[in-house]
Write a protein that holds these residues in place. Structure first.
Motif, PDB file in Angstrom:
ATOM      1  N   ALA A 166     -57.250 -50.312  23.038  1.00  0.00           N
ATOM      2  CA  ALA A 166     -57.169 -50.455  24.497  1.00  0.00           C
ATOM      3  C   ALA A 166     -58.506 -50.106  25.149  1.00  0.00           C
ATOM      4  N   VAL A 167     -59.155 -49.066  24.663  1.00  0.00           N
ATOM      5  CA  VAL A 167     -60.474 -48.699  25.190  1.00  0.00           C
ATOM      6  C   VAL A 167     -61.488 -49.786  24.852  1.00  0.00           C
ATOM      7  N   VAL A 168     -61.478 -50.254  23.613  1.00  0.00           N
ATOM      8  CA  VAL A 168     -62.412 -51.300  23.194  1.00  0.00           C
ATOM      9  C   VAL A 168     -62.226 -52.546  24.060  1.00  0.00           C
ATOM     10  N   TYR A 169     -60.998 -52.973  24.222  1.00  0.00           N
ATOM     11  CA  TYR A 169     -60.729 -54.165  25.032  1.00  0.00           C
ATOM     12  C   TYR A 169     -61.222 -53.953  26.469  1.00  0.00           C
ATOM     13  N   SER A 170     -60.912 -52.800  27.027  1.00  0.00           N
ATOM     14  CA  SER A 170     -61.343 -52.515  28.404  1.00  0.00           C
ATOM     15  C   SER A 170     -62.857 -52.598  28.529  1.00  0.00           C
ATOM     16  N   LEU A 171     -63.570 -52.015  27.569  1.00  0.00           N
ATOM     17  CA  LEU A 171     -65.029 -52.066  27.600  1.00  0.00           C
ATOM     18  C   LEU A 171     -65.543 -53.498  27.439  1.00  0.00           C
ATOM     19  N   LEU A 172     -64.921 -54.252  26.544  1.00  0.00           N
ATOM     20  CA  LEU A 172     -65.364 -55.627  26.297  1.00  0.00           C
ATOM     21  C   LEU A 172     -65.213 -56.525  27.518  1.00  0.00           C
ATOM     22  N   VAL A 173     -64.153 -56.306  28.289  1.00  0.00           N
ATOM     23  CA  VAL A 173     -63.932 -57.162  29.460  1.00  0.00           C
ATOM     24  C   VAL A 173     -64.517 -56.562  30.738  1.00  0.00           C
ATOM     25  N   GLY A 174     -65.228 -55.432  30.594  1.00  0.00           N
ATOM     26  CA  GLY A 174     -65.873 -54.825  31.751  1.00  0.00           C
ATOM     27  C   GLY A 174     -64.938 -54.052  32.653  1.00  0.00           C
ATOM     28  N   ALA A 175     -63.772 -53.697  32.150  1.00  0.00           N
ATOM     29  CA  ALA A 175     -62.808 -52.898  32.923  1.00  0.00           C
ATOM     30  C   ALA A 175     -63.109 -51.421  32.675  1.00  0.00           C
ATOM     31  N   MET A 176     -64.127 -50.916  33.350  1.00  0.00           N
ATOM     32  CA  MET A 176     -64.628 -49.574  33.057  1.00  0.00           C
ATOM     33  C   MET A 176     -63.695 -48.469  33.536  1.00  0.00           C
ATOM     34  N   TRP A 177     -63.039 -48.676  34.649  1.00  0.00           N
ATOM     35  CA  TRP A 177     -62.126 -47.652  35.130  1.00  0.00           C
ATOM     36  C   TRP A 177     -60.979 -47.436  34.142  1.00  0.00           C
ATOM     37  N   PRO A 178     -60.307 -48.501  33.667  1.00  0.00           N
ATOM     38  CA  PRO A 178     -59.272 -48.292  32.649  1.00  0.00           C
ATOM     39  C   PRO A 178     -59.824 -47.666  31.366  1.00  0.00           C
ATOM     40  N   ALA A 179     -61.027 -48.054  30.967  1.00  0.00           N
ATOM     41  CA  ALA A 179     -61.621 -47.465  29.765  1.00  0.00           C
ATOM     42  C   ALA A 179     -61.786 -45.963  29.944  1.00  0.00           C
ATOM     43  N   PHE A 180     -62.278 -45.556  31.104  1.00  0.00           N
ATOM     44  CA  PHE A 180     -62.452 -44.131  31.402  1.00  0.00           C
ATOM     45  C   PHE A 180     -61.104 -43.411  31.398  1.00  0.00           C
ATOM     46  N   VAL A 181     -60.109 -43.984  32.072  1.00  0.00           N
ATOM     47  CA  VAL A 181     -58.786 -43.352  32.167  1.00  0.00           C
ATOM     48  C   VAL A 181     -58.141 -43.217  30.780  1.00  0.00           C
ATOM     49  N   ILE A 182     -58.209 -44.269  29.994  1.00  0.00           N
ATOM     50  CA  ILE A 182     -57.616 -44.223  28.644  1.00  0.00           C
ATOM     51  C   ILE A 182     -58.318 -43.158  27.801  1.00  0.00           C
ATOM     52  N   PHE A 183     -59.648 -43.090  27.899  1.00  0.00           N
ATOM     53  CA  PHE A 183     -60.406 -42.089  27.140  1.00  0.00           C
ATOM     54  C   PHE A 183     -59.993 -40.676  27.557  1.00  0.00           C
ATOM     55  N   VAL A 184     -59.859 -40.447  28.854  1.00  0.00           N
ATOM     56  CA  VAL A 184     -59.440 -39.129  29.345  1.00  0.00           C
ATOM     57  C   VAL A 184     -58.021 -38.799  28.872  1.00  0.00           C
ATOM     58  N   ILE A 185     -57.116 -39.769  28.963  1.00  0.00           N
ATOM     59  CA  ILE A 185     -55.743 -39.551  28.489  1.00  0.00           C
ATOM     60  C   ILE A 185     -55.737 -39.228  27.001  1.00  0.00           C
ATOM     61  N   ALA A 186     -56.562 -39.928  26.237  1.00  0.00           N
ATOM     62  CA  ALA A 186     -56.650 -39.649  24.792  1.00  0.00           C
ATOM     63  C   ALA A 186     -57.145 -38.229  24.556  1.00  0.00           C
ATOM     64  N   GLY A 187     -58.130 -37.805  25.330  1.00  0.00           N
ATOM     65  CA  GLY A 187     -58.638 -36.436  25.203  1.00  0.00           C
ATOM     66  C   GLY A 187     -57.582 -35.402  25.542  1.00  0.00           C
ATOM     67  N   ILE A 188     -56.854 -35.658  26.598  1.00  0.00           N
ATOM     68  CA  ILE A 188     -55.772 -34.736  26.989  1.00  0.00           C
ATOM     69  C   ILE A 188     -54.686 -34.726  25.916  1.00  0.00           C
ATOM     70  N   SER A 189     -54.385 -35.903  25.364  1.00  0.00           N
ATOM     71  CA  SER A 189     -53.345 -35.970  24.325  1.00  0.00           C
ATOM     72  C   SER A 189     -53.733 -35.167  23.095  1.00  0.00           C
ATOM     73  N   ASP A 190     -55.025 -35.094  22.800  1.00  0.00           N
ATOM     74  CA  ASP A 190     -55.487 -34.298  21.669  1.00  0.00           C
ATOM     75  C   ASP A 190     -55.183 -32.819  21.905  1.00  0.00           C
ATOM     76  N   ALA A 191     -55.445 -32.357  23.115  1.00  0.00           N
ATOM     77  CA  ALA A 191     -55.152 -30.959  23.435  1.00  0.00           C
ATOM     78  C   ALA A 191     -53.643 -30.707  23.436  1.00  0.00           C
ATOM     79  N   VAL A 192     -52.885 -31.652  23.969  1.00  0.00           N
ATOM     80  CA  VAL A 192     -51.430 -31.497  24.066  1.00  0.00           C
ATOM     81  C   VAL A 192     -50.782 -31.468  22.685  1.00  0.00           C
ATOM     82  N   ASP A 193     -51.177 -32.388  21.793  1.00  0.00           N
ATOM     83  CA  ASP A 193     -50.529 -32.396  20.480  1.00  0.00           C
ATOM     84  C   ASP A 193     -50.843 -31.117  19.700  1.00  0.00           C
TER      85      ASP A 193
END
Length: 176
Positions: free
Chosen positions: A17-44
């Motif tokens: 999802a991050v790769v696709y977002s970056l490839l199509v220039g959807a930077m806001w979703p890429a940022f949000v997904i990356f942040v959610i992934a980071g938070i999920s690492d702490a949560v798990d």
């Protein structure tokens, strides 16, 4: 399967999802997904420790998911011209060398657990900070200027120090 392991598997699914977002220039979703992934690492990790849901599978999957996400984002940001190629080559090469060392140790019947050391944890933290800053710049059309370069050079220095520290530990293990 435990809740922390499910969260970790979901983090694996965030990588495309991050790769696709970056490839199509959807930077806001890429940022949000990356942040959610980071938070999920702490949560798990929190759930696994608090509720005694630590598993051997999770011990393997969690760091793989983290590295896959970070390496993929770093590679994509370099391809898109937002991170220096030399830095990404350093970071990826270090991780490949660690993997080779672990495999070689196993093949030579001297299995070796590459436990995280402080400099490696600091390196990962700076890598996350750098990826977050670059993605935030792209998502919000802003610039953090000197902070980005400070993080780039900090990651470079810690990557070299971490590689050297792991190499020393590995050589000692193999010689002993």
């Amino acid at each position: 399967m435990t809740i922390p392991n499910i969260i970790t598997v979901l983090r694996f699914l965030m990588v495309p999802a991050v790769v696709y977002s970056l490839l199509v220039g959807a930077m806001w979703p890429a940022f949000v997904i990356f942040v959610i992934a980071g938070i999920s690492d702490a949560v798990d990790g929190f759930i696994a420790r608090q509720f005694q849901q630590q598993t051997e599978l999770g011990a393997y999957l969690d760091p793989i998911a983290d590295k896959l996400l970070l390496m993929t984002v770093f590679i994509m940001l370099a391809i898109l011209g937002h991170l220096p190629h030399w830095l990404v080559v350093m970071v990826v090469s270090r991780d490949i060398l660690i993997i080779i060392a672990v495999i070689l140790s196993s093949v030579m019947a001297r299995p070796f657990d590459m436990n995280p050391i402080f400099v490696s944890k600091a390196n990962t933290a700076l890598q996350i900070a750098l990826a977050s800053v670059v993605l935030a710049e792209l998502a919000f059309g802003t610039t953090f200027g000197d902070l980005r370069w400070l993080l780039i050079y900090g990651v470079a220095v810690l990557t070299v120090l971490s590689a050297a520290a792991y190499l020393r530990v590995w050589v000692d293990h193999m010689a002993g």
